[in-house]
Design an enzyme around this catalytic site. Sequence first.
Site, PDB file in Angstrom:
ATOM      1  N   HIS A 268      13.027  49.960  28.755  1.00  0.00           N
ATOM      2  CA  HIS A 268      14.313  50.641  29.000  1.00  0.00           C
ATOM      3  C   HIS A 268      15.250  50.351  27.826  1.00  0.00           C
ATOM      4  O   HIS A 268      14.889  50.602  26.687  1.00  0.00           O
ATOM      5  CB  HIS A 268      14.840  50.178  30.369  1.00  0.00           C
ATOM      6  CG  HIS A 268      15.999  50.941  30.932  1.00  0.00           C
ATOM      7  ND1 HIS A 268      16.482  52.111  30.409  1.00  0.00           N
ATOM      8  CD2 HIS A 268      16.789  50.681  32.012  1.00  0.00           C
ATOM      9  CE1 HIS A 268      17.512  52.535  31.124  1.00  0.00           C
ATOM     10  NE2 HIS A 268      17.727  51.688  32.117  1.00  0.00           N
ATOM     11  N   HIS A 307       9.414  59.393  27.081  1.00  0.00           N
ATOM     12  CA  HIS A 307      10.507  59.361  28.061  1.00  0.00           C
ATOM     13  C   HIS A 307      10.001  59.930  29.373  1.00  0.00           C
ATOM     14  O   HIS A 307       9.206  60.874  29.373  1.00  0.00           O
ATOM     15  CB  HIS A 307      11.694  60.199  27.562  1.00  0.00           C
ATOM     16  CG  HIS A 307      12.972  59.868  28.244  1.00  0.00           C
ATOM     17  ND1 HIS A 307      13.306  60.385  29.466  1.00  0.00           N
ATOM     18  CD2 HIS A 307      13.987  59.045  27.891  1.00  0.00           C
ATOM     19  CE1 HIS A 307      14.494  59.898  29.829  1.00  0.00           C
ATOM     20  NE2 HIS A 307      14.923  59.084  28.901  1.00  0.00           N
ATOM     21  N   ASP A 363      16.481  55.410  21.642  1.00  0.00           N
ATOM     22  CA  ASP A 363      16.356  54.064  21.077  1.00  0.00           C
ATOM     23  C   ASP A 363      15.675  54.035  19.715  1.00  0.00           C
ATOM     24  O   ASP A 363      15.676  53.003  19.051  1.00  0.00           O
ATOM     25  CB  ASP A 363      15.563  53.174  22.051  1.00  0.00           C
ATOM     26  CG  ASP A 363      16.368  52.875  23.298  1.00  0.00           C
ATOM     27  OD1 ASP A 363      15.809  52.965  24.406  1.00  0.00           O
ATOM     28  OD2 ASP A 363      17.569  52.582  23.168  1.00  0.00           O
TER      29      ASP A 363
HETATM   30  C1  SDX Z   1      15.504  54.526  27.760  1.00  0.00           C
HETATM   31  O1  SDX Z   1      15.114  56.842  32.102  1.00  0.00           O
HETATM   32  C2  SDX Z   1      16.025  56.962  31.201  1.00  0.00           C
HETATM   33  O2  SDX Z   1      16.761  57.906  31.177  1.00  0.00           O
HETATM   34  C3  SDX Z   1      16.100  55.838  30.188  1.00  0.00           C
HETATM   35  C4  SDX Z   1      17.046  56.050  29.014  1.00  0.00           C
HETATM   36  C5  SDX Z   1      18.490  56.015  29.446  1.00  0.00           C
HETATM   37  O3  SDX Z   1      19.337  56.553  28.713  1.00  0.00           O
HETATM   38  O4  SDX Z   1      18.795  55.354  30.471  1.00  0.00           O
HETATM   39  O5  SDX Z   1      16.769  57.291  28.404  1.00  0.00           O
HETATM   40  C6  SDX Z   1      16.913  54.938  27.965  1.00  0.00           C
HETATM   41  O6  SDX Z   1      15.070  53.619  28.410  1.00  0.00           O
HETATM   42  C7  SDX Z   1      14.642  55.300  26.780  1.00  0.00           C
HETATM   43  C8  SDX Z   1      13.158  54.805  26.773  1.00  0.00           C
HETATM   44  C9  SDX Z   1      13.066  53.564  25.880  1.00  0.00           C
HETATM   45  N1  SDX Z   1      11.743  52.957  26.017  1.00  0.00           N
HETATM   46  C10 SDX Z   1      10.843  52.983  24.990  1.00  0.00           C
HETATM   47  O7  SDX Z   1      11.029  53.577  23.925  1.00  0.00           O
HETATM   48  C11 SDX Z   1       9.573  52.200  25.267  1.00  0.00           C
HETATM   49  C12 SDX Z   1       8.354  53.038  24.860  1.00  0.00           C
HETATM   50  N2  SDX Z   1       8.254  54.187  25.804  1.00  0.00           N
HETATM   51  C13 SDX Z   1       7.296  54.024  26.892  1.00  0.00           C
HETATM   52  O8  SDX Z   1       7.270  52.746  27.448  1.00  0.00           O
HETATM   53  C14 SDX Z   1       7.410  55.188  27.897  1.00  0.00           C
HETATM   54  O9  SDX Z   1       7.433  56.351  27.179  1.00  0.00           O
HETATM   55  C15 SDX Z   1       8.554  55.207  28.906  1.00  0.00           C
HETATM   56  C16 SDX Z   1       8.647  53.947  29.688  1.00  0.00           C
HETATM   57  C17 SDX Z   1       9.843  55.478  28.224  1.00  0.00           C
HETATM   58  C18 SDX Z   1       8.273  56.355  29.872  1.00  0.00           C
HETATM   59  O10 SDX Z   1       7.125  56.022  30.550  1.00  0.00           O
HETATM   60  P1  SDX Z   1       6.479  57.004  31.665  1.00  0.00           P
HETATM   61  O11 SDX Z   1       7.336  58.176  31.911  1.00  0.00           O
HETATM   62  O12 SDX Z   1       6.084  56.161  32.823  1.00  0.00           O
HETATM   63  O13 SDX Z   1       5.228  57.571  30.936  1.00  0.00           O
HETATM   64  P2  SDX Z   1       3.799  56.940  31.070  1.00  0.00           P
HETATM   65  O14 SDX Z   1       3.872  55.459  30.819  1.00  0.00           O
HETATM   66  O15 SDX Z   1       3.200  57.420  32.337  1.00  0.00           O
HETATM   67  O16 SDX Z   1       3.068  57.588  29.803  1.00  0.00           O
HETATM   68  C19 SDX Z   1       2.384  58.805  29.900  1.00  0.00           C
HETATM   69  C20 SDX Z   1       1.300  58.710  28.833  1.00  0.00           C
HETATM   70  C21 SDX Z   1       0.437  57.444  28.990  1.00  0.00           C
HETATM   71  O17 SDX Z   1      -0.836  57.739  28.391  1.00  0.00           O
HETATM   72  P3  SDX Z   1      -2.062  58.148  29.415  1.00  0.00           P
HETATM   73  O18 SDX Z   1      -2.164  57.060  30.455  1.00  0.00           O
HETATM   74  O19 SDX Z   1      -1.675  59.500  29.983  1.00  0.00           O
HETATM   75  O20 SDX Z   1      -3.268  58.210  28.504  1.00  0.00           O
HETATM   76  O21 SDX Z   1       1.937  58.572  27.545  1.00  0.00           O
HETATM   77  C22 SDX Z   1       1.609  57.316  26.980  1.00  0.00           C
HETATM   78  C23 SDX Z   1       1.108  56.428  28.123  1.00  0.00           C
HETATM   79  O22 SDX Z   1       0.207  55.464  27.607  1.00  0.00           O
HETATM   80  N3  SDX Z   1       2.841  56.790  26.412  1.00  0.00           N
HETATM   81  C24 SDX Z   1       2.905  56.164  25.233  1.00  0.00           C
HETATM   82  C25 SDX Z   1       4.268  55.865  25.056  1.00  0.00           C
HETATM   83  N4  SDX Z   1       4.973  56.310  26.105  1.00  0.00           N
HETATM   84  C26 SDX Z   1       4.087  56.876  26.944  1.00  0.00           C
HETATM   85  N5  SDX Z   1       1.932  55.847  24.350  1.00  0.00           N
HETATM   86  C27 SDX Z   1       2.370  55.205  23.236  1.00  0.00           C
HETATM   87  N6  SDX Z   1       3.653  54.888  22.983  1.00  0.00           N
HETATM   88  C28 SDX Z   1       4.635  55.198  23.870  1.00  0.00           C
HETATM   89  N7  SDX Z   1       5.903  54.890  23.615  1.00  0.00           N
END
Ligand code: SDX
Length: 423
Positions: A268, A307, A363
């Site tokens: 997050h 996201h 971010d």
């Molecule tokens: C914020 O919710 C909000 O609005 C938050 C926010 C706000 O203003 O409040 O926008 C602020 O928190 C932004 C997000 C910051 N976090 C990061 O940058 C951390 C990296 N991102 C990931 O952890 C992820 O993308 C999330 C947590 C942001 C979202 O996760 P989801 O929606 O649960 O997606 P998921 O984990 O189910 O991923 C779907 C697929 C997966 O692959 P498969 O299992 O389908 O093969 O996408 C992949 C994930 O492995 N994936 C990534 C990835 N994010 C998702 N792979 C590599 N790098 C990533 N960053």
Amino acid sequence: MADSLSIKDNRTGKSLDFPIQDGSIQAMDLREFKKSSDDFGLLSYDPSYMNTASCKSKITYIDGDKGILRYRGYPIEELAEKRNYLEVAYLLLNGELPSKSEYEEWSHNITYHTMVHENTKQFLEGFRYDAHPMGMLVSSIAALSTFYHDAKNIFDEHSRKLQIYRLIGKTPTLAAYLYRHSQGLPYIYPNNDLYYTEDFLTMMWKPPANTSYKPDPVLVKALDTLFILHADHEQNASASAMRGVGSTHADPYSCAAAATAALYGPLHGGANEEVLRMLEEIGSKEKIPETIRQVKEKKKLLMGFGHRVYKNYDPRARIVKKIADQVFEITGKNRLLDIALELERIALSDDYFISKHLYPNVDFYSGIIYQAMGFPEDIFTVLFAIPRMSGWLAQWNEMLQDPEQKIARPRQLYVGYPERHVP
Ligand code: SDX
């Protein structure tokens, strides 16, 4: 019925029509489907609430596919260009942009609540010099609840307003104080003659002996715009924490501490700090392919990408990139920017990321700006928490006045042992 869903339970042959309102059905209606009269009825199973609306809200609208973000109907791009953070905080809390007199009263009330009780200094002195700023911020916000016993009067509108002034006003002071503590520097008191963001930067950076210190106005404006971008984002994890703790009728300081703790997580708000560590670990453009390979092998996440809602470019990330150019005019370009830009270019042309809709989020570039401004990496998420305080309070305030809301208490699917007896 036109706007309805007809569902047939094949176990009993029973069919029911569910009215569709606001693109949803009432989950409670599923309980009508029972195998027998003493059956509890059906639940919907939705781990991590991937497809569950927890509330109705008028505050923030996001269209993840189109990359749209609006606060109270106003596009984020227009607010970032034409307003300052305090005006946007007023908008989030009150539903309309303030008139001149409303802004003056709002600004006055927040400005005159920036001071913290002197006990706060003793409290902060209890932390080691290397305590993580977010650990100190979570604790300090919770500690504020011990000074304001009136905060428990959450159904008294005047009391809610007073706590809202206090939390928006005092969070930058706590942030600056905990930073100064970690640097072994004396605290700089708030200055009521300064605008919110300028006052924060002064409390952060003013050398004690330099009585004429003023932060660069370009940097003040850049940070103020970043504050606007970070102010709210509907039902993200920290806003859900704010609402969830608020639903127990806890005081707003305890709710805000819970929200701040949720923001701390690297998935997050903690991601902005992790992005910088990732870029520093990559070190050069030549090493980007190795990182991409490790990400594809699921050995690491590409921090600052992806996201839950945006399946397109985060509109905030576009604006942050523009702010970077303005900041680097003053600070000099952050060498990590080239690595970040190349990483984005490669990722956005790679089917692995395209197929998973992984785009830069808010971010990805913000940390590069914060570092160029001189903030240490472990304070980046504190810079996220400061503006998000107004969004959390807007969500909390709306939840308390929503007649459909009660204590948040999800159900579960029990998959453990049936009854068994202790030997
Ligand atoms: C914020 O919710 C909000 O609005 C938050 C926010 C706000 O203003 O409040 O926008 C602020 O928190 C932004 C997000 C910051 N976090 C990061 O940058 C951390 C990296 N991102 C990931 O952890 C992820 O993308 C999330 C947590 C942001 C979202 O996760 P989801 O929606 O649960 O997606 P998921 O984990 O189910 O991923 C779907 C697929 C997966 O692959 P498969 O299992 O389908 O093969 O996408 C992949 C994930 O492995 N994936 C990534 C990835 N994010 C998702 N792979 C590599 N790098 C990533 N960053």
